[in-house]
Design a protein around this motif. Sequence first.
Motif, PDB file in Angstrom:
ATOM      1  N   ASN A 101      21.976 -80.185 -37.802  1.00 51.05           N
ATOM      2  CA  ASN A 101      23.389 -80.490 -37.625  1.00 51.05           C
ATOM      3  C   ASN A 101      24.160 -79.527 -38.505  1.00 51.05           C
ATOM      4  O   ASN A 101      23.574 -78.757 -39.260  1.00 51.05           O
ATOM      5  CB  ASN A 101      23.729 -81.951 -37.941  1.00 51.05           C
ATOM      6  N   PHE A 102      25.477 -79.529 -38.374  1.00 55.88           N
ATOM      7  CA  PHE A 102      26.289 -78.703 -39.251  1.00 55.88           C
ATOM      8  C   PHE A 102      27.506 -79.492 -39.679  1.00 55.88           C
ATOM      9  O   PHE A 102      27.907 -80.464 -39.043  1.00 55.88           O
ATOM     10  CB  PHE A 102      26.690 -77.366 -38.599  1.00 55.88           C
ATOM     11  N   ARG A 103      28.067 -79.063 -40.814  1.00 53.20           N
ATOM     12  CA  ARG A 103      29.246 -79.712 -41.365  1.00 53.20           C
ATOM     13  C   ARG A 103      30.068 -78.635 -42.059  1.00 53.20           C
ATOM     14  O   ARG A 103      29.519 -77.780 -42.762  1.00 53.20           O
ATOM     15  CB  ARG A 103      28.827 -80.783 -42.371  1.00 53.20           C
ATOM     16  N   ASN A 104      31.370 -78.695 -41.850  1.00 52.83           N
ATOM     17  CA  ASN A 104      32.260 -77.826 -42.599  1.00 52.83           C
ATOM     18  C   ASN A 104      32.686 -78.597 -43.842  1.00 52.83           C
ATOM     19  O   ASN A 104      33.480 -79.521 -43.755  1.00 52.83           O
ATOM     20  CB  ASN A 104      33.479 -77.423 -41.764  1.00 52.83           C
ATOM     21  N   SER A 105      32.134 -78.225 -44.984  1.00 53.35           N
ATOM     22  CA  SER A 105      32.485 -78.887 -46.237  1.00 53.35           C
ATOM     23  C   SER A 105      33.141 -77.897 -47.196  1.00 53.35           C
ATOM     24  O   SER A 105      33.095 -78.056 -48.407  1.00 53.35           O
ATOM     25  CB  SER A 105      31.237 -79.517 -46.869  1.00 53.35           C
ATOM     26  N   SER A 106      33.778 -76.877 -46.634  1.00 50.26           N
ATOM     27  CA  SER A 106      34.331 -75.780 -47.430  1.00 50.26           C
ATOM     28  C   SER A 106      35.734 -76.049 -47.955  1.00 50.26           C
ATOM     29  O   SER A 106      36.215 -75.329 -48.811  1.00 50.26           O
ATOM     30  CB  SER A 106      34.352 -74.501 -46.588  1.00 50.26           C
ATOM     31  N   GLY A 107      36.421 -77.043 -47.405  1.00 44.61           N
ATOM     32  CA  GLY A 107      37.804 -77.294 -47.795  1.00 44.61           C
ATOM     33  C   GLY A 107      38.807 -76.507 -46.972  1.00 44.61           C
ATOM     34  O   GLY A 107      40.006 -76.588 -47.202  1.00 44.61           O
ATOM     35  N   ALA A 108      38.321 -75.720 -45.998  1.00 42.13           N
ATOM     36  CA  ALA A 108      39.196 -74.906 -45.146  1.00 42.13           C
ATOM     37  C   ALA A 108      38.617 -74.880 -43.737  1.00 42.13           C
ATOM     38  O   ALA A 108      37.424 -75.108 -43.546  1.00 42.13           O
ATOM     39  CB  ALA A 108      39.298 -73.492 -45.701  1.00 42.13           C
ATOM     40  N   PRO A 109      39.450 -74.594 -42.732  1.00 39.70           N
ATOM     41  CA  PRO A 109      38.928 -74.498 -41.367  1.00 39.70           C
ATOM     42  C   PRO A 109      37.908 -73.370 -41.236  1.00 39.70           C
ATOM     43  O   PRO A 109      37.936 -72.400 -41.990  1.00 39.70           O
ATOM     44  CB  PRO A 109      40.173 -74.200 -40.523  1.00 39.70           C
ATOM     45  N   ALA A 110      37.022 -73.506 -40.267  1.00 34.95           N
ATOM     46  CA  ALA A 110      36.023 -72.478 -39.966  1.00 34.95           C
ATOM     47  C   ALA A 110      36.008 -72.238 -38.461  1.00 34.95           C
ATOM     48  O   ALA A 110      36.455 -73.085 -37.679  1.00 34.95           O
ATOM     49  CB  ALA A 110      34.642 -72.909 -40.454  1.00 34.95           C
ATOM     50  N   ARG A 111      35.502 -71.080 -38.102  1.00 36.82           N
ATOM     51  CA  ARG A 111      35.404 -70.732 -36.681  1.00 36.82           C
ATOM     52  C   ARG A 111      34.074 -70.031 -36.456  1.00 36.82           C
ATOM     53  O   ARG A 111      33.655 -69.201 -37.270  1.00 36.82           O
ATOM     54  CB  ARG A 111      36.554 -69.804 -36.302  1.00 36.82           C
ATOM     55  N   MET A 112      33.416 -70.384 -35.353  1.00 34.86           N
ATOM     56  CA  MET A 112      32.146 -69.742 -35.037  1.00 34.86           C
ATOM     57  C   MET A 112      31.952 -69.672 -33.530  1.00 34.86           C
ATOM     58  O   MET A 112      32.548 -70.428 -32.773  1.00 34.86           O
ATOM     59  CB  MET A 112      30.983 -70.473 -35.699  1.00 34.86           C
ATOM     60  N   LEU A 113      31.127 -68.714 -33.117  1.00 30.09           N
ATOM     61  CA  LEU A 113      30.699 -68.622 -31.732  1.00 30.09           C
ATOM     62  C   LEU A 113      29.332 -69.272 -31.628  1.00 30.09           C
ATOM     63  O   LEU A 113      28.485 -69.076 -32.501  1.00 30.09           O
ATOM     64  CB  LEU A 113      30.606 -67.163 -31.279  1.00 30.09           C
ATOM     65  N   CYS A 114      29.130 -70.027 -30.566  1.00 30.05           N
ATOM     66  CA  CYS A 114      27.851 -70.691 -30.319  1.00 30.05           C
ATOM     67  C   CYS A 114      27.355 -70.272 -28.947  1.00 30.05           C
ATOM     68  O   CYS A 114      28.060 -70.448 -27.946  1.00 30.05           O
ATOM     69  CB  CYS A 114      28.026 -72.205 -30.375  1.00 30.05           C
ATOM     70  N   MET A 115      26.147 -69.710 -28.909  1.00 25.64           N
ATOM     71  CA  MET A 115      25.529 -69.370 -27.634  1.00 25.64           C
ATOM     72  C   MET A 115      24.307 -70.256 -27.445  1.00 25.64           C
ATOM     73  O   MET A 115      23.461 -70.351 -28.334  1.00 25.64           O
ATOM     74  CB  MET A 115      25.103 -67.904 -27.566  1.00 25.64           C
ATOM     75  N   CYS A 116      24.247 -70.920 -26.310  1.00 26.85           N
ATOM     76  CA  CYS A 116      23.113 -71.766 -25.957  1.00 26.85           C
ATOM     77  C   CYS A 116      22.408 -71.149 -24.767  1.00 26.85           C
ATOM     78  O   CYS A 116      23.051 -70.737 -23.802  1.00 26.85           O
ATOM     79  CB  CYS A 116      23.580 -73.174 -25.579  1.00 26.85           C
ATOM     80  N   THR A 117      21.079 -71.101 -24.866  1.00 27.13           N
ATOM     81  CA  THR A 117      20.310 -70.556 -23.763  1.00 27.13           C
ATOM     82  C   THR A 117      19.092 -71.424 -23.507  1.00 27.13           C
ATOM     83  O   THR A 117      18.339 -71.687 -24.427  1.00 27.13           O
ATOM     84  CB  THR A 117      19.928 -69.078 -24.016  1.00 27.13           C
ATOM     85  N   PRO A 118      18.951 -71.932 -22.295  1.00 29.57           N
ATOM     86  CA  PRO A 118      19.845 -71.764 -21.154  1.00 29.57           C
ATOM     87  C   PRO A 118      21.139 -72.562 -21.332  1.00 29.57           C
ATOM     88  O   PRO A 118      21.291 -73.316 -22.286  1.00 29.57           O
ATOM     89  CB  PRO A 118      19.024 -72.288 -19.974  1.00 29.57           C
ATOM     90  N   ALA A 119      22.047 -72.365 -20.383  1.00 27.78           N
ATOM     91  CA  ALA A 119      23.351 -73.031 -20.401  1.00 27.78           C
ATOM     92  C   ALA A 119      23.201 -74.529 -20.159  1.00 27.78           C
ATOM     93  O   ALA A 119      22.129 -75.009 -19.805  1.00 27.78           O
ATOM     94  CB  ALA A 119      24.250 -72.414 -19.326  1.00 27.78           C
ATOM     95  N   GLY A 120      24.285 -75.227 -20.318  1.00 28.24           N
ATOM     96  CA  GLY A 120      24.346 -76.667 -20.062  1.00 28.24           C
ATOM     97  C   GLY A 120      25.126 -77.404 -21.122  1.00 28.24           C
ATOM     98  O   GLY A 120      25.764 -78.413 -20.849  1.00 28.24           O
ATOM     99  N   GLN A 121      25.104 -76.898 -22.349  1.00 29.76           N
ATOM    100  CA  GLN A 121      25.797 -77.571 -23.439  1.00 29.76           C
ATOM    101  C   GLN A 121      27.298 -77.623 -23.185  1.00 29.76           C
ATOM    102  O   GLN A 121      27.957 -78.597 -23.519  1.00 29.76           O
ATOM    103  CB  GLN A 121      25.488 -76.865 -24.768  1.00 29.76           C
ATOM    104  N   GLU A 122      27.839 -76.584 -22.563  1.00 28.50           N
ATOM    105  CA  GLU A 122      29.270 -76.563 -22.265  1.00 28.50           C
ATOM    106  C   GLU A 122      29.639 -77.673 -21.284  1.00 28.50           C
ATOM    107  O   GLU A 122      30.700 -78.290 -21.383  1.00 28.50           O
ATOM    108  CB  GLU A 122      29.708 -75.176 -21.759  1.00 28.50           C
ATOM    109  N   GLU A 123      28.768 -77.969 -20.331  1.00 26.09           N
ATOM    110  CA  GLU A 123      29.009 -79.076 -19.390  1.00 26.09           C
ATOM    111  C   GLU A 123      28.966 -80.413 -20.123  1.00 26.09           C
ATOM    112  O   GLU A 123      29.785 -81.299 -19.877  1.00 26.09           O
ATOM    113  CB  GLU A 123      27.960 -79.077 -18.283  1.00 26.09           C
TER     114      GLU A 123
END
Length: 166
Positions: A101-123
């Motif tokens: 799992n992941f958690r942003n515990s930095s005290g500020a917003p974060a941004r990341m790209l996530c690629m899943c292979t094969p697809a399906g997570q977006e659905e």
Amino acid sequence: MIPDDDPARSLTVANPDDPATTFVSLVGNTYAMLITGEQTDGRYCLIDMRVPDGGGPPPHRHDFEEMFTILEGEIEFTFRGEKHLVKAGSTINIPANAPHNFRNSSGAPARMLCMCTPAGQEEYFTKVGTIVAGWDAPPPQLSADELADQRRRAGELAGTYRSEFL
């Protein structure tokens, strides 16, 4: 032998500012579905994730690979019980079937790209989360019943999308 080119498949240019981009609010995060399995013949999907301080999913695992590139801020990933702080500019790969799992515990917003292979997570995200107008849309204020319904849907659909919550 390499198969012939498939002219039915076209070039995809992903731009989160494109009005056709679908944005989903889920677990306090906002996800932009940049490239879908429909566009890649199911090979992969690419999701632009904005994660506010404190945001992130519960522990889970799935039978597909998941790669994250941190664009802004930092994210704490828990992988097989060990915590790893990943900062902007770094890329990590979560192997299929590994608990994480992941958690942003930095005290500020974060941004990341996530690629899943094969697809399906977006659905899965689209079916479980709430469609919002864009990055600046506030997360929906879900009632206790609506939140319970969202969690129920997430649990019911997890197996269909090859995932499980831990």
